[in-house]
Design a protein around this motif. Structure first.
Motif, mmCIF file in Angstrom:
data_model
loop_
_atom_site.group_PDB
_atom_site.id
_atom_site.type_symbol
_atom_site.label_atom_id
_atom_site.label_comp_id
_atom_site.label_asym_id
_atom_site.label_seq_id
_atom_site.Cartn_x
_atom_site.Cartn_y
_atom_site.Cartn_z
ATOM 1 N N ASN A 1 5.590 24.157 -2.780
ATOM 2 C CA ASN A 1 6.587 23.170 -2.391
ATOM 3 C C ASN A 1 6.332 22.590 -0.773
ATOM 4 O OD1 ASN A 1 7.735 23.978 -4.592
ATOM 5 N ND2 ASN A 1 8.609 25.754 -3.857
ATOM 6 N N ASP A 2 6.931 21.640 -0.404
ATOM 7 C CA ASP A 2 6.882 21.031 0.891
ATOM 8 C C ASP A 2 8.183 21.035 1.312
ATOM 9 O OD1 ASP A 2 3.894 20.744 1.672
ATOM 10 O OD2 ASP A 2 3.957 19.254 -0.033
ATOM 11 N N VAL A 3 8.378 20.933 2.830
ATOM 12 C CA VAL A 3 9.564 20.675 3.486
ATOM 13 C C VAL A 3 9.294 19.555 4.694
ATOM 14 C CG1 VAL A 3 11.434 21.538 4.922
ATOM 15 C CG2 VAL A 3 10.717 22.685 2.917
ATOM 16 N N PHE A 4 10.113 18.298 4.743
ATOM 17 C CA PHE A 4 9.892 17.493 5.770
ATOM 18 C C PHE A 4 11.235 17.446 6.416
ATOM 19 C CE2 PHE A 4 7.548 16.360 1.991
ATOM 20 C CZ PHE A 4 6.327 16.486 2.228
ATOM 21 N N PHE B 1 13.208 18.201 0.729
ATOM 22 C CA PHE B 1 12.658 19.411 0.084
ATOM 23 C C PHE B 1 11.742 18.988 -1.228
ATOM 24 C CE2 PHE B 1 12.497 22.621 -3.343
ATOM 25 C CZ PHE B 1 11.734 23.935 -2.543
ATOM 26 N N ALA B 2 10.765 18.830 -1.274
ATOM 27 C CA ALA B 2 9.731 18.359 -2.438
ATOM 28 C C ALA B 2 9.074 19.500 -3.271
ATOM 29 C CB ALA B 2 8.730 17.590 -1.772
ATOM 30 N N LYS B 3 9.580 19.573 -4.142
ATOM 31 C CA LYS B 3 9.091 20.900 -5.197
ATOM 32 C C LYS B 3 7.984 20.236 -5.830
ATOM 33 C CE LYS B 3 10.479 23.685 -9.303
ATOM 34 N NZ LYS B 3 9.845 24.796 -8.636
ATOM 35 N N GLY B 4 6.878 21.112 -5.896
ATOM 36 C CA GLY B 4 5.645 20.754 -6.501
ATOM 37 C C GLY B 4 5.731 21.163 -7.963
ATOM 38 N N LYS B 5 4.903 20.424 -8.890
ATOM 39 C CA LYS B 5 4.635 20.717 -10.204
ATOM 40 C C LYS B 5 4.119 22.496 -10.399
ATOM 41 C CE LYS B 5 3.324 15.843 -11.406
ATOM 42 N NZ LYS B 5 2.372 15.034 -11.866
ATOM 43 N N THR B 6 4.260 22.627 -11.511
ATOM 44 C CA THR B 6 3.915 24.046 -12.045
ATOM 45 C C THR B 6 2.424 24.359 -11.511
ATOM 46 O OG1 THR B 6 5.358 23.690 -13.997
ATOM 47 C CG2 THR B 6 3.803 25.456 -13.597
ATOM 48 N N SER C 1 0.771 -1.041 -0.079
ATOM 49 C CA SER C 1 -0.130 -0.018 -0.060
ATOM 50 C C SER C 1 0.835 1.465 0.026
ATOM 51 C CB SER C 1 -0.858 0.013 1.171
ATOM 52 O OG SER C 1 -1.653 1.183 1.184
ATOM 53 N N ASN C 2 0.409 2.239 -0.690
ATOM 54 C CA ASN C 2 1.360 3.434 -0.827
ATOM 55 C C ASN C 2 0.715 4.360 0.138
ATOM 56 O OD1 ASN C 2 1.339 6.399 -2.153
ATOM 57 N ND2 ASN C 2 3.063 5.513 -2.434
ATOM 58 N N VAL C 3 1.936 4.753 1.114
ATOM 59 C CA VAL C 3 1.766 5.714 2.215
ATOM 60 C C VAL C 3 2.899 6.610 2.205
ATOM 61 C CG1 VAL C 3 1.519 5.857 4.961
ATOM 62 C CG2 VAL C 3 0.774 3.606 3.841
ATOM 63 N N PHE C 4 2.449 7.901 2.236
ATOM 64 C CA PHE C 4 3.407 8.939 2.174
ATOM 65 C C PHE C 4 3.032 9.929 3.311
ATOM 66 C CE2 PHE C 4 4.684 13.166 0.673
ATOM 67 C CZ PHE C 4 6.019 12.834 0.152
ATOM 68 N N MET C 5 4.179 9.949 4.158
ATOM 69 C CA MET C 5 4.004 10.735 5.610
ATOM 70 C C MET C 5 2.858 10.704 6.079
ATOM 71 S SD MET C 5 6.914 12.772 5.209
ATOM 72 C CE MET C 5 7.890 12.841 4.140
ATOM 73 N N GLY C 6 2.377 9.193 6.474
ATOM 74 C CA GLY C 6 1.546 9.131 7.294
ATOM 75 C C GLY C 6 -0.025 9.117 6.541
ATOM 76 N N ARG C 7 -0.008 9.464 5.391
ATOM 77 C CA ARG C 7 -1.151 9.840 4.452
ATOM 78 C C ARG C 7 -1.347 8.753 3.302
ATOM 79 N NH1 ARG C 7 -0.526 12.796 8.529
ATOM 80 N NH2 ARG C 7 -1.542 14.662 8.855
#
Length: 284
Positions: free
Chosen positions: A157-160, A148-153, A42-48
């Motif tokens: 963005n996100d930082v973890f 550092f996750a760069k969002g698409k156009t 199952s795909n889980v990303f940052m608890g989501r």
């Protein structure tokens, strides 16, 4: 706030770069190829996660240079879909470094390629920079990773930040002279922003009813704030008999600061999420 994130990452890079320059005796290392395939239930990303558990088969290939540089590529294949099963892929470049016998880490930059039909939680991320470091010792191994996750156009963005504590139990020569088994119980947490989650809800069109849209708007601003996302308990198990490596990583994620169940529905709002990664790789 974003400037502070960039300054933090740049500072880490500068510190790491200065440490690379320090002279230390290292064992002679050889370049190597690594081919692998993982099954993720199952795909889980940052608890989501999504409301439907989607198993993933992920083949990958990595070339590691003797001096620490590595190049990697991978793809995600979702077998239970009737079509568009090849969901995404990525290519990356990174560097593994050792500062002392106990202190080591890596830097990497990864470019993601999600299909337009992808509904994975992180499908709005276009690229990711990761920096991590661990201090290995005979007791507990503390570590920390910054992403550092760069969002698409058009996406934010996100930082973890991911601090962790682990300990390795290694049994050498389990069935032969060259094999070994390692078990590494780990406790960690993820904290960061959730702009990726905002984009996820928009992409999969979860908000079809006006009353839900209105409720989500009340929580939307909170997704831009830096918050605790989840606690994780895992116990990676590796069995190596050259040139093969079998790995199994069960993980229990306990989400925090969740959206209300009326918005997320089903699995995405459970008090805990269990998932695992089973892998087989060949290294030579």
């Amino acid at each position: 706030m974003k400037k502070n994130y960039f300054l933090l990452i740049m500072l880490l890079l500068l510190v790491s770069s200065s440490l690379f320059a320090q002279d230390s005796e290292k064992e002679e290392k050889k370049s190597s190829f690594k081919f692998g395939v993982d099954f993720i239930n199952s795909n889980v990303f940052m608890g989501r996660t999504d409301t439907i558990a989607a198993p993933i088969i992920a083949p990958s290939v990595t070339y590691i240079f003797a001096f620490g540089l590595f190049i990697t590529a991978a793809a995600d294949y979702i077998p239970n879909r009737p079509k568009n099963r090849l969901d995404d892929g990525n290519i990356g470049i990174g560097y593994n470094y050792e500062i002392t016998d106990n202190l080591a880490g890596s830097l990497s930059l990864t470019k993601m390629f999600y299909a337009s039909t992808s509904t994975q939680i992180a499908s709005s991320v276009s690229s990711e920079f990761n920096a991590n470091i661990d201090y290995t010792n005979d007791y507990l191994t503390p570590g920390i990773a910054i992403d550092f996750a760069k969002g698409k156009t058009g996406k934010k963005n996100d930082v973890f930040i991911n601090p962790s504590l682990s300990h390795d139990f290694i049994i050498a020569g389990l069935f032969g002279e060259t094999d070994y088994l390692s078990i590494s119980p780990m406790a960690s947490l993820n904290a960061g922003t959730q702009n990726f989650y905002d984009s996820y809800f928009g992409k999969v069109n979860k908000l079809k009813h006006p009353e839900i849209t209105q409720e989500f708007s009340a929580y939307r601003r909170g997704l831009t704030k830096f918050r605790l996302l989840d606690y994780e308990l895992s116990a990676p198990v590796d069995y190596s008999v050259k040139p093969f490596l079998i790995s199994f990583n069960p993980t229990l994620a306990i989400p925090e600061n969740k959206l209300p169940m009326s918005i997320t529905k089903g699995q995405a709002n459970k008090s805990s999420l269990f998932y695992f990664d089973l892998g087989l790789s060949l290294k030579f």
